[in-house]
Structures are given as C-alpha cells and as structure tokens.
Scaffold this motif. Structure first.
Motif, PDB file in Angstrom:
ATOM      1  N   ALA A 263       0.679  -0.937  -0.018  1.00 15.01           N
ATOM      2  CA  ALA A 263       0.058   0.149   0.220  1.00 15.01           C
ATOM      3  C   ALA A 263       0.331   1.136  -0.029  1.00 15.01           C
ATOM      4  CB  ALA A 263      -0.936  -0.124   1.194  1.00 15.01           C
ATOM      5  N   GLU A 264       2.338   1.066   0.419  1.00 13.54           N
ATOM      6  CA  GLU A 264       2.872   1.916   0.528  1.00 13.54           C
ATOM      7  C   GLU A 264       3.770   2.382  -0.826  1.00 13.54           C
ATOM      8  OE1 GLU A 264       2.362   0.267   3.458  1.00 13.54           O
ATOM      9  OE2 GLU A 264       0.746   1.619   3.900  1.00 13.54           O
ATOM     10  N   THR A 265       4.415   1.712  -1.360  1.00 12.46           N
ATOM     11  CA  THR A 265       5.283   1.088  -2.208  1.00 12.46           C
ATOM     12  C   THR A 265       4.907   1.252  -3.942  1.00 12.46           C
ATOM     13  OG1 THR A 265       5.374  -1.007  -2.302  1.00 12.46           O
ATOM     14  CG2 THR A 265       6.703   0.030  -0.546  1.00 12.46           C
ATOM     15  N   THR A 266       5.061   1.516  -4.890  1.00 12.29           N
ATOM     16  CA  THR A 266       5.101   1.277  -6.318  1.00 12.29           C
ATOM     17  C   THR A 266       5.597  -0.179  -6.683  1.00 12.29           C
ATOM     18  OG1 THR A 266       6.195   3.479  -7.018  1.00 12.29           O
ATOM     19  CG2 THR A 266       5.701   1.924  -8.436  1.00 12.29           C
ATOM     20  N   ALA A 267       4.485  -0.423  -7.675  1.00  5.58           N
ATOM     21  CA  ALA A 267       4.196  -1.744  -7.937  1.00  5.58           C
ATOM     22  C   ALA A 267       5.484  -2.604  -8.809  1.00  5.58           C
ATOM     23  CB  ALA A 267       3.169  -1.816  -8.947  1.00  5.58           C
ATOM     24  N   LYS A 268       6.403  -3.021  -8.383  1.00  2.00           N
ATOM     25  CA  LYS A 268       7.477  -3.635  -9.543  1.00  2.00           C
ATOM     26  C   LYS A 268       7.162  -5.351  -9.906  1.00  2.00           C
ATOM     27  CE  LYS A 268      10.503  -2.618  -5.617  1.00  2.00           C
ATOM     28  NZ  LYS A 268      11.598  -2.301  -4.736  1.00  2.00           N
ATOM     29  N   VAL A 269       6.996  -4.926 -11.542  1.00  2.00           N
ATOM     30  CA  VAL A 269       6.547  -5.788 -12.097  1.00  2.00           C
ATOM     31  C   VAL A 269       7.767  -6.781 -12.540  1.00  2.00           C
ATOM     32  CG1 VAL A 269       5.103  -6.907 -13.999  1.00  2.00           C
ATOM     33  CG2 VAL A 269       4.854  -4.935 -12.754  1.00  2.00           C
ATOM     34  N   ARG A 270       7.749  -8.434 -12.798  1.00  2.00           N
ATOM     35  CA  ARG A 270       9.064  -9.019 -13.261  1.00  2.00           C
ATOM     36  C   ARG A 270       8.214  -9.983 -14.618  1.00  2.00           C
ATOM     37  NH1 ARG A 270      10.228 -12.529 -10.717  1.00  2.00           N
ATOM     38  NH2 ARG A 270       9.126 -12.224  -8.524  1.00  2.00           N
ATOM     39  N   ASP A 271       8.822  -9.787 -15.614  1.00  2.00           N
ATOM     40  CA  ASP A 271       8.131 -11.101 -16.312  1.00  2.00           C
ATOM     41  C   ASP A 271       8.483 -12.151 -16.700  1.00  2.00           C
ATOM     42  OD1 ASP A 271       6.156  -9.181 -17.498  1.00  2.00           O
ATOM     43  OD2 ASP A 271       7.698  -8.581 -18.932  1.00  2.00           O
ATOM     44  N   VAL A 272       7.987 -13.046 -16.497  1.00  2.00           N
ATOM     45  CA  VAL A 272       8.310 -15.026 -16.837  1.00  2.00           C
ATOM     46  C   VAL A 272       8.743 -15.734 -17.553  1.00  2.00           C
ATOM     47  CG1 VAL A 272       8.543 -16.925 -15.076  1.00  2.00           C
ATOM     48  CG2 VAL A 272       8.656 -14.355 -13.671  1.00  2.00           C
ATOM     49  N   PRO A 273       9.225 -15.871 -18.099  1.00  5.74           N
ATOM     50  CA  PRO A 273       8.608 -16.341 -19.647  1.00  5.74           C
ATOM     51  C   PRO A 273       8.453 -17.812 -19.422  1.00  5.74           C
ATOM     52  CG  PRO A 273      10.987 -15.754 -20.059  1.00  5.74           C
ATOM     53  CD  PRO A 273      10.928 -15.162 -18.582  1.00  5.74           C
ATOM     54  N   ILE A 274       7.333 -18.326 -20.311  1.00 10.07           N
ATOM     55  CA  ILE A 274       6.174 -19.850 -20.508  1.00 10.07           C
ATOM     56  C   ILE A 274       6.703 -19.727 -22.302  1.00 10.07           C
ATOM     57  CG2 ILE A 274       4.409 -20.210 -20.204  1.00 10.07           C
ATOM     58  CD1 ILE A 274       5.116 -19.383 -17.831  1.00 10.07           C
TER      59      ILE A 274
END
Length: 383
Positions: A263-274
C-alpha cells in the motif's frame, strides 16, 4: 503482496487445423509451476480463458483443472471473462468455483459489490480488487445504467461508460489497502500482439488510460497478447498471452507477470517467460531454398513461397516442410493491382474467360486448373 498476472490462455485454439491441446496442457502446467515457485498471494486471470464462446468439454476440463491447480498453490484466484469467453457460461460455473475457493466473474451484474472483491494476504495486508469482465458496446451502456446513468450520459462513448463504471467500482479505494483493477480492454497507446479479434480491439473499443484511477496500485489487463506497460495515472500492464496465438505473434515473448506491491510502495513487475508452447515461425524462399531447411526444426511454420502460383504448390511445400500449417505466395511474386484491374473487364465474356483472366491476374497460368474449372462448371450448369 505478490500477484501473478496471466491472461489470454485461449484454450481450445485450433491453428490452421492443428489442435494445440497438448501445448496448452504444457503451458498451463508451467504457469502453475511459476505459481508454486513464486508463491503469490493472488492470481489474476484477466480474461479469454477460452478461444471460443462454445468450448469443448476437453477445453473446459483443462481450464477448470488449471484454475484448481493455481488455487492449490495457496493463492487466491480471480478470473474474469474476456471477449472470446461466454460470460454467462463462466457465471454458470460459479457454484463449482466458489466450492473450490476460486472467484469467477463472467459478466457484469447489477450489484457493484459483485465486482469489488476484498481479501488479505497471509501476512495480513488487505487488498481490494475491481474485477471487470469484457463488455461489448451495447452492454457497456446497459451496465452503466445499472449504476444510475443519467439521460445525458446515455449518449456518451464506450470509453465514457467504462470510465464511469470503473470510477463507481473504485470509489472506495483508500490508503492502507493495496488497490487493484482487473479488466479485459484495449487501452489507447498499447500495441496489439498480432492475433487479437480486431472488432473488439480498435475504433470504439479503445479507452484512454485515464479511465483508471490514480489511487490504483496496479491494473492487470487482458486482451492484447503482447506483454507491455501502458503509460497512465497508475501502473497499468498487459501480461500478454502465455503462448503465441497466431503467426502474427511469432515475435512476442510469451510470459506471465509477477508483481510485488504494498500500500505504500510502487508496484515492481517481472515478466517470467513461458517456454512450453511450440514456437510459431515465418519463413520465406523458393522451393530450392526451402528444401535446404531442416524439416524437423521445432516450430509451426507459415511459409511465404517465392514461386509463381500453380496447382499443387502447397503440397510441394508441405512435402519439404511437414510442419508448414500455412502456405502463401510471397506478395512480391503477385502481379500489380494495375494488371489485375486491366483483367477485370467482364462485359459479354463467358465464365471460362473470366476465370482465365482471374488466373492470369494472379500469375496462375495453369491449364490443369482451367480444365478443372471447365469440368466443374459443366457439372453445375447441367444440374
């Protein structure tokens, strides 16, 4: 909070007559393996679970087993309907889903509470999710009317209706809670993956990123098959399809997205290859050039053959490359549109002459095809 975001499974997809059931089994097993490894608190499936609104029993078993396996990792699972799905049929599965601890939302209902889901992670962090299935233009108006649309607002665009719906559903987004949106939409500025249904992707169906509130910590989108971030007032992302749906997507990297956010931090996104699906490849060349290619190289093929059109050419190409599902004449080998226009003079000409002109306009000077046309035309004319 950790989220696994996936979408656009398109289970039941048949590619140029080739079943992809075994690929889907392997792909969804790999998605489940990612969930076991990452241990997300929440899995979001953002629409298009199926490729058709009338899935086979086999496709239904595969989807329900995949959802159950994802739930079996300990994550909460939420899936929404996409434009390829039969929303009412997904809603009919809700009793099963609820018994299995899975949340399905196939269509928009008349209660806002149906589409505002709440939960808490194992660590005690609360989350709130707006789950908005795909809406056609007609049903966008009808759905907006459920939430007291005024007469003046009834004349607004599809994007206006979607913005109003999300605004109503997200009005209780506040601090101290991870605020999420899951939707199946085309957002202006995003890049199509190459295999989407264009009627539901362009023109009146594109909405601006501003329909999403700045108070959202993450917007999980489905519909476009290429993984990508969309610039907007909050983190907005398409996770893409976990397998290439059609040959136009051969350059995409199939993946799922793993999101970490508080709720206090920005979303961090990782793409995991399929990687479990058979790759889709496009190749070009003459018959001699195609004959030098490895016929056993992995991948379904789209072949642009650099030969003049003739009867049996497709079969010759497939004899060289058995995995060629689609065979086309390279556009550079076709006559110009001017030549085709000159051959389009129809007045007073026989069907045989017209057909011969058509063949000539396509560079298809093959007496065997003309003879076959004569035979078929005679059979039809004599009945």
């Amino acid at each position: 909070m950790k989220i696994l975001h996936t979408s656009d499974w398109h289970v039941g997809k048949v590619l140029k007559g080739q079943s992809r059931v075994e690929e889907h089994i392997a792909v969804l097993a790999q998605v489940v393996d990612v969930a076991r490894t990452e241990r997300p608190d929440l899995v979001i499936v953002a629409g298009d679970l199926y490729d058709t609104a009338a899935p086979t029993p086999e496709a239904t078993r595969l989807v329900t087993r995949a959802l159950s396996a994802l739930r079996g990792t300990g994550a909460q699972v939420v899936a929404i309907g996409g434009n390829h799905d039969n929303g009412a049929a997904l809603d009919a599965l809700r009793p099963w889903a609820e018994a299995a601890g899975i949340t399905l939302r196939g269509t928009v209902r008349d209660s806002a509470a149906e589409h505002v889901l709440t939960g808490e992670t194992a660590g005690g962090e609360p989350w709130r999710l707006v789950a908005l299935p795909f809406l056609s233009q007609r049903y966008a108006v009808r759905a907006a009317e459920m939430y007291e649309l005024t007469a003046a607002e009834a004349t607004q665009t599809y994007a206006d209706h979607i913005g109003r719906l999300i605004g109503v559903l997200a009005r209780d987004f506040g601090s101290g809670t991870v605020n999420l949106v899951a939707a199946h939409l085309t957002v202006v500025g995003a890049t199509m993956g190459g295999g989407e249904r264009e009627a539901h992707s362009v023109l009146g169906y594109a909405v601006p990123a501003t329909v999403f509130p700045g108070s959202a910590h993450y917007v999980a989108l489905g519909h476009l098959h290429r993984a990508q971030q969309v610039i907007g007032p909050c983190p907005i992302r398409y996770c893409g399809s976990p397998l290439a749906i059609d040959f136009g997507e051969g350059e995409n990297t199939p993946s799922v997205a793993v999101v970490e956010v508080t709720a206090e931090t920005t979303a961090k996104v990782r793409d995991v290859p399929i990687t479990a699906a058979v790759p889709l490849r496009t190749v070009r060349g003459t018959l001699d050039e195609l004959s030098t290619m490895d016929p056993d190289q992995p991948g379904w093929l789209r072949v642009y053959v650099r030969e003049a059109p003739r009867a049996g050419l497709r079969e010759e190409v497939q004899a060289l490359l058995p995995r060629a599902l689609e065979v086309r004449i390279d556009p550079d080998m076709l006559p110009s549109s001017d030549a085709a226009a000159r051959a389009a003079q129809r007045s007073g000409r026989s069907p045989r002459e017209l057909f011969a002109d058509y063949l000539d306009s396509r560079g298809h000077a093959d007496d065997g095809v003309r003879d076959l046309f004569d035979k078929l035309y005679e059979e039809v004319s004599s009945t």
